[in-house]
Scaffold this motif. Structure first.
Motif, PDB file in Angstrom:
ATOM      1  N   VAL A  79       0.893  -1.180   0.225  1.00 30.13           N
ATOM      2  CA  VAL A  79       0.156   0.088  -0.034  1.00 30.13           C
ATOM      3  C   VAL A  79       0.733   1.359  -0.104  1.00 30.13           C
ATOM      4  CG1 VAL A  79      -1.833  -1.159   1.134  1.00 30.13           C
ATOM      5  CG2 VAL A  79       0.031  -0.125   2.626  1.00 30.13           C
ATOM      6  N   ASP A  80       0.420   2.357  -0.532  1.00 33.06           N
ATOM      7  CA  ASP A  80       0.995   3.587  -0.584  1.00 33.06           C
ATOM      8  C   ASP A  80       2.371   3.669  -0.972  1.00 33.06           C
ATOM      9  OD1 ASP A  80      -1.338   4.711   0.615  1.00 33.06           O
ATOM     10  OD2 ASP A  80      -0.679   4.377   2.312  1.00 33.06           O
ATOM     11  N   THR A  81       2.707   2.851  -2.130  1.00 31.26           N
ATOM     12  CA  THR A  81       3.980   2.870  -2.550  1.00 31.26           C
ATOM     13  C   THR A  81       4.103   3.357  -4.184  1.00 31.26           C
ATOM     14  OG1 THR A  81       3.869   0.587  -3.327  1.00 31.26           O
ATOM     15  CG2 THR A  81       4.983   1.082  -1.008  1.00 31.26           C
ATOM     16  N   THR A  82       2.919   3.862  -4.655  1.00 35.12           N
ATOM     17  CA  THR A  82       3.078   4.044  -6.172  1.00 35.12           C
ATOM     18  C   THR A  82       2.635   5.379  -6.446  1.00 35.12           C
ATOM     19  OG1 THR A  82       0.733   3.592  -6.286  1.00 35.12           O
ATOM     20  CG2 THR A  82       2.185   1.765  -6.659  1.00 35.12           C
ATOM     21  N   PHE A  83       3.291   6.071  -7.619  1.00 33.03           N
ATOM     22  CA  PHE A  83       3.105   7.337  -7.788  1.00 33.03           C
ATOM     23  C   PHE A  83       3.305   7.343  -9.490  1.00 33.03           C
ATOM     24  CE2 PHE A  83       7.505   6.083  -6.466  1.00 33.03           C
ATOM     25  CZ  PHE A  83       8.196   6.255  -7.837  1.00 33.03           C
ATOM     26  N   GLY A  84       3.053   8.858  -9.874  1.00 31.50           N
ATOM     27  CA  GLY A  84       3.007   8.936 -11.330  1.00 31.50           C
ATOM     28  C   GLY A  84       4.529   9.734 -11.562  1.00 31.50           C
ATOM     29  N   ASN A  85       4.850   9.774 -12.731  1.00 27.48           N
ATOM     30  CA  ASN A  85       6.092  10.086 -13.168  1.00 27.48           C
ATOM     31  C   ASN A  85       5.930  11.088 -14.500  1.00 27.48           C
ATOM     32  OD1 ASN A  85       8.383   9.007 -11.963  1.00 27.48           O
ATOM     33  ND2 ASN A  85       7.802   7.154 -12.595  1.00 27.48           N
ATOM     34  N   PRO A  86       7.186  11.808 -14.658  1.00 30.85           N
ATOM     35  CA  PRO A  86       6.913  12.508 -15.873  1.00 30.85           C
ATOM     36  C   PRO A  86       7.348  11.999 -17.093  1.00 30.85           C
ATOM     37  CG  PRO A  86       8.973  13.239 -14.512  1.00 30.85           C
ATOM     38  CD  PRO A  86       8.239  12.172 -13.813  1.00 30.85           C
ATOM     39  N   ASP A  87       7.223  12.440 -18.159  1.00 31.42           N
ATOM     40  CA  ASP A  87       7.838  12.097 -19.371  1.00 31.42           C
ATOM     41  C   ASP A  87       9.448  12.197 -19.440  1.00 31.42           C
ATOM     42  OD1 ASP A  87       8.906  11.892 -21.876  1.00 31.42           O
ATOM     43  OD2 ASP A  87       7.214  12.780 -23.110  1.00 31.42           O
ATOM     44  N   PHE A  88      10.077  11.242 -19.061  1.00 40.32           N
ATOM     45  CA  PHE A  88      11.509  11.045 -18.546  1.00 40.32           C
ATOM     46  C   PHE A  88      12.545  11.853 -19.879  1.00 40.32           C
ATOM     47  CE2 PHE A  88      10.391   8.273 -15.159  1.00 40.32           C
ATOM     48  CZ  PHE A  88      10.927   8.910 -14.295  1.00 40.32           C
ATOM     49  N   VAL A  89      12.001  11.620 -20.989  1.00 44.33           N
ATOM     50  CA  VAL A  89      12.631  11.956 -22.204  1.00 44.33           C
ATOM     51  C   VAL A  89      12.778  13.731 -22.276  1.00 44.33           C
ATOM     52  CG1 VAL A  89      12.773  12.131 -24.794  1.00 44.33           C
ATOM     53  CG2 VAL A  89      12.587   9.972 -23.481  1.00 44.33           C
ATOM     54  N   ALA A  90      11.537  14.060 -22.340  1.00 44.21           N
ATOM     55  CA  ALA A  90      11.117  15.626 -22.311  1.00 44.21           C
ATOM     56  C   ALA A  90      11.742  16.307 -20.744  1.00 44.21           C
ATOM     57  CB  ALA A  90       9.564  15.919 -22.108  1.00 44.21           C
ATOM     58  N   TYR A  91      12.070  15.592 -19.935  1.00 45.32           N
ATOM     59  CA  TYR A  91      12.266  16.151 -18.654  1.00 45.32           C
ATOM     60  C   TYR A  91      13.715  16.144 -18.923  1.00 45.32           C
ATOM     61  CZ  TYR A  91      13.450  16.679 -13.694  1.00 45.32           C
ATOM     62  OH  TYR A  91      13.825  17.089 -12.395  1.00 45.32           O
ATOM     63  N   ALA A  92      14.635  15.270 -19.500  1.00 45.40           N
ATOM     64  CA  ALA A  92      15.998  15.285 -19.770  1.00 45.40           C
ATOM     65  C   ALA A  92      16.046  16.551 -20.813  1.00 45.40           C
ATOM     66  CB  ALA A  92      16.658  13.868 -20.262  1.00 45.40           C
ATOM     67  N   GLU A  93      15.506  16.429 -21.765  1.00 46.06           N
ATOM     68  CA  GLU A  93      15.753  17.551 -22.873  1.00 46.06           C
ATOM     69  C   GLU A  93      15.414  18.848 -22.287  1.00 46.06           C
ATOM     70  OE1 GLU A  93      13.354  16.079 -25.959  1.00 46.06           O
ATOM     71  OE2 GLU A  93      14.574  14.479 -26.693  1.00 46.06           O
ATOM     72  N   SER A  94      14.671  19.042 -21.346  1.00 52.88           N
ATOM     73  CA  SER A  94      14.299  20.193 -20.563  1.00 52.88           C
ATOM     74  C   SER A  94      15.678  20.983 -20.040  1.00 52.88           C
ATOM     75  CB  SER A  94      13.233  20.402 -19.800  1.00 52.88           C
ATOM     76  OG  SER A  94      13.682  19.560 -18.682  1.00 52.88           O
ATOM     77  N   PHE A  95      16.503  20.098 -19.616  1.00 50.95           N
ATOM     78  CA  PHE A  95      18.023  20.514 -19.287  1.00 50.95           C
ATOM     79  C   PHE A  95      19.025  20.800 -20.246  1.00 50.95           C
ATOM     80  CE2 PHE A  95      16.339  18.272 -15.390  1.00 50.95           C
ATOM     81  CZ  PHE A  95      16.476  19.402 -14.267  1.00 50.95           C
TER      82      PHE A  95
END
Length: 553
Positions: A484-500
């Motif tokens: 219980v209470d261990t799941t979450f959402g994630n960003p688009d990791f490719v877009a996140y990397a490219e934003s840097f």
């Protein structure tokens, strides 16, 4: 203040230079501007980071790879407190580190004051020494003492607070950095060598456990000579991975998994254990000596911690390599415990082979490990974050040289790897550096991608994606039958990397990972690879080990 008059800040920086410091990781604040300015005029490069926690992990990893204390710097109050986790991680991982921070001035230290907290007391429980630089004359002696304590076995972290009015004061005219003296390793006592030899001569099935201290001591060659001379098998802790190469015929692999793993069977059948640079925080000895009935020979630079499952029969407190050579010379026996050794190695090889050919998607953890190993050279560095992936990497990632597979298993801290990779690349610029992290840990310190790009420090960040805190889910499933209470959402990791300004890769089939790793490792930038992982293999592994536990003989 006339420029010709050096400040205490200049004296501190001169003392750091005398200690051989080349980099300081940190964030400036209002109360340490003179110190940061003095660094800018020195031979030391100041690495501006995005969070003080990242600075402490960079310094820790630099210290782990070089043996010279890494240095991190913060302002007072919240800045200093943010250093605390990496400082504690360094001490529990037996790694030399110096943490410096500003502190309120002596003129207001005795009363309630803006941003004033007792930092010395706060750092004391997680350091070898925590102190305040309270006078203008103190820096040379205190910095020399700090480095000596941090770098002497057992190494760890030291914290020094610099009051803002001391930092900005004029340095005493006769104040100079102190000469650096290095303690020399001592030789083992002949009487202790003879006692240890007697225990091994009486043993029928000894085994060796090599830990972090063996890697710090550079004792790998002596350990190989010892194992080959006596014919004994060698296991390592997670921290000791690589100090005995995994492709050596007497290697059993790493011990530390949360259940009875293949290598545990070697200890079950042993009647004597030779520990080489092992420290209890690496791995609970109850897992290898549950009845406290095995003869233990403790080889390290310092005495063993007290534990009823680690009842040392003989301790050799001296240079580790010299102790191993002396003990091997004192023995004329050769042990033949081939059956158990071959069974353990065969089971490990079988699991590796199955993982290499596993084409499920999301990917099997063993396949991710296999592809990571295939992409990296023997002397490249992988930093393994805490989580379910640590269990898979520690068990299956074949390691051939010390400090090439870095794991935090003292404090087992999450999110140290991405900033740690910056420290690793600075310490070993010729090695390619890969971060293996879960999606939970990645987003805790991912801001340091900007630091790596700004400093032109290439690395590959492989994110094991399961949209959860996978290790906690695993433990809950084992102990509660659900999670219980261990799941979450994630960003688009490719877009996140490219934003840097980094390069991003999204793995959508199992045959894409190895080529993506190879391409990213060859690229001179920061790359983020998002790889979905199927952790249903976690419980499959536990079931297979449970069946093995009942049938192994």
């Amino acid at each position: 203040m006339p420029e010709s008059q050096p400040l205490v800040a200049d004296l501190i920086v001169e003392s750091l230079e005398r200690e051989g410091v080349t980099h300081v990781f940190g964030i400036p604040g209002e109360e340490n501007i003179h110190l940061v300015d003095a660094l800018s005029r020195s031979s030391i490069r100041f690495i501006l980071v995005r969070h003080e926690q990242g600075a402490s992990f960079m310094a820790e990893t630099y210290g782990r790879l070089t043996g010279q204390a890494g240095v991190c710097l913060a302002t007072l109050g919240p800045g200093a407190i943010n250093l605390l986790l990496g400082v504690a991680d360094a001490t529990t991982n037996s790694t030399p580190l110096i943490a410096l921070s500003a502190q309120v001035g002596m003129n207001r230290s005795f009363k309630e004051s803006h941003q004033g907290v007792d930092l010395v007391s706060m750092f004391a429980p997680v350091t070898k020494w925590s102190a305040l630089i309270a006078t203008r004359e103190a820096p040379p002696e205190m910095i020399r003492k700090a480095f000596k304590l941090a770098q002497t076995e057992r190494p760890g972290a030291v914290y020094l607070a610099v009051p803002e009015d001391i930092e900005s004061a004029v340095a005493p005219e006769d104040a100079r950095p102190l000469h650096v003296n290095v303690p020399r390793p001592d030789e083992p006592a002949p009487s202790q060598v003879a006692r240890a030899a007697g225990i091994l001569k009486a043993a029928s099935n000894p085994i060796v456990l090599a830990g972090h201290g063996a890697a710090r001591a550079g004792a790998g060659p002596a350990l190989i000579r010892f194992a080959e001379s006596l014919g004994v098998s060698v296991a390592t802790t997670f921290h000791g991975k690589g100090v005995f190469p995994d492709d050596h015929p007497q290697a059993l692999g790493a011990i530390g998994f949360m259940r009875h793993d293949y290598v545990n069977f070697g200890f079950d059948q042993a009647d004597a254990i030779v520990t080489v640079g092992y420290e209890l925080q690496e791995f609970d000895p109850v897992r290898i000596n549950p009845r406290g009935d095995k003869e233990i020979i403790h080889i390290h630079r310092f005495p063993a911690e007290v534990d009823r499952h680690y009842n040392v029969a003989v301790g050799l407190q001296a240079d580790i390599g010299h102790s191993l050579d002396a003990l091997a010379t004192a023995l004329d026996c050769h042990f033949e415990n081939q059956t158990t050794k071959l069974q353990i190695r065969g089971l490990l090889a079988k699991e590796l082979a199955q993982g290499t050919s596993d084409n499920r998607f999301p990917m099997a953890p063993a396949r991710v490990v296999a592809d990571t190993r295939a992409a990296l050279r023997r002397d490249d560095i992988v930093l393994v974050d805490t989580g379910a992936l640590k269990m898979w990497m520690a068990r299956l990632y074949r390691t051939y040289a010390p400090n090439t597979c870095l794991i935090s298993n003292g404090l087992s801290t999450m999110a140290w790897t991405l900033p740690g990779a910056i420290g690793a690349k600075i310490a070993r610029p010729d090695a390619r550096v890969l971060v293996a992290t879960g999606d939970g840990g990645f987003l805790m310190n991912s801001q340091e991608i900007e630091t790596a790009l700004r400093e032109r420090i290439p690395m590959v960040i492989l994110v094991w994606v399961d949209d959860a805190y996978g290790l906690i889910s695993w433990k809950m499933d084992l102990e509660l039958g659900h999670h219980v209470d261990t799941t979450f959402g994630n960003p688009d990791f490719v877009a996140y990397a490219e934003s840097f300004g980094a390069t991003g890769y999204q793995i959508t089939s199992p045959d894409q990972l190895l080529p993506a790793l190879q391409t990213a490792l060859a690229d001179d930038t920061v790359s983020v690879i998002a790889c979905p992982v199927d952790y249903s293999a976690n419980l499959e592994l536990i079931r297979s080990l449970g069946e093995l536990d009942e049938s192994f003989s």
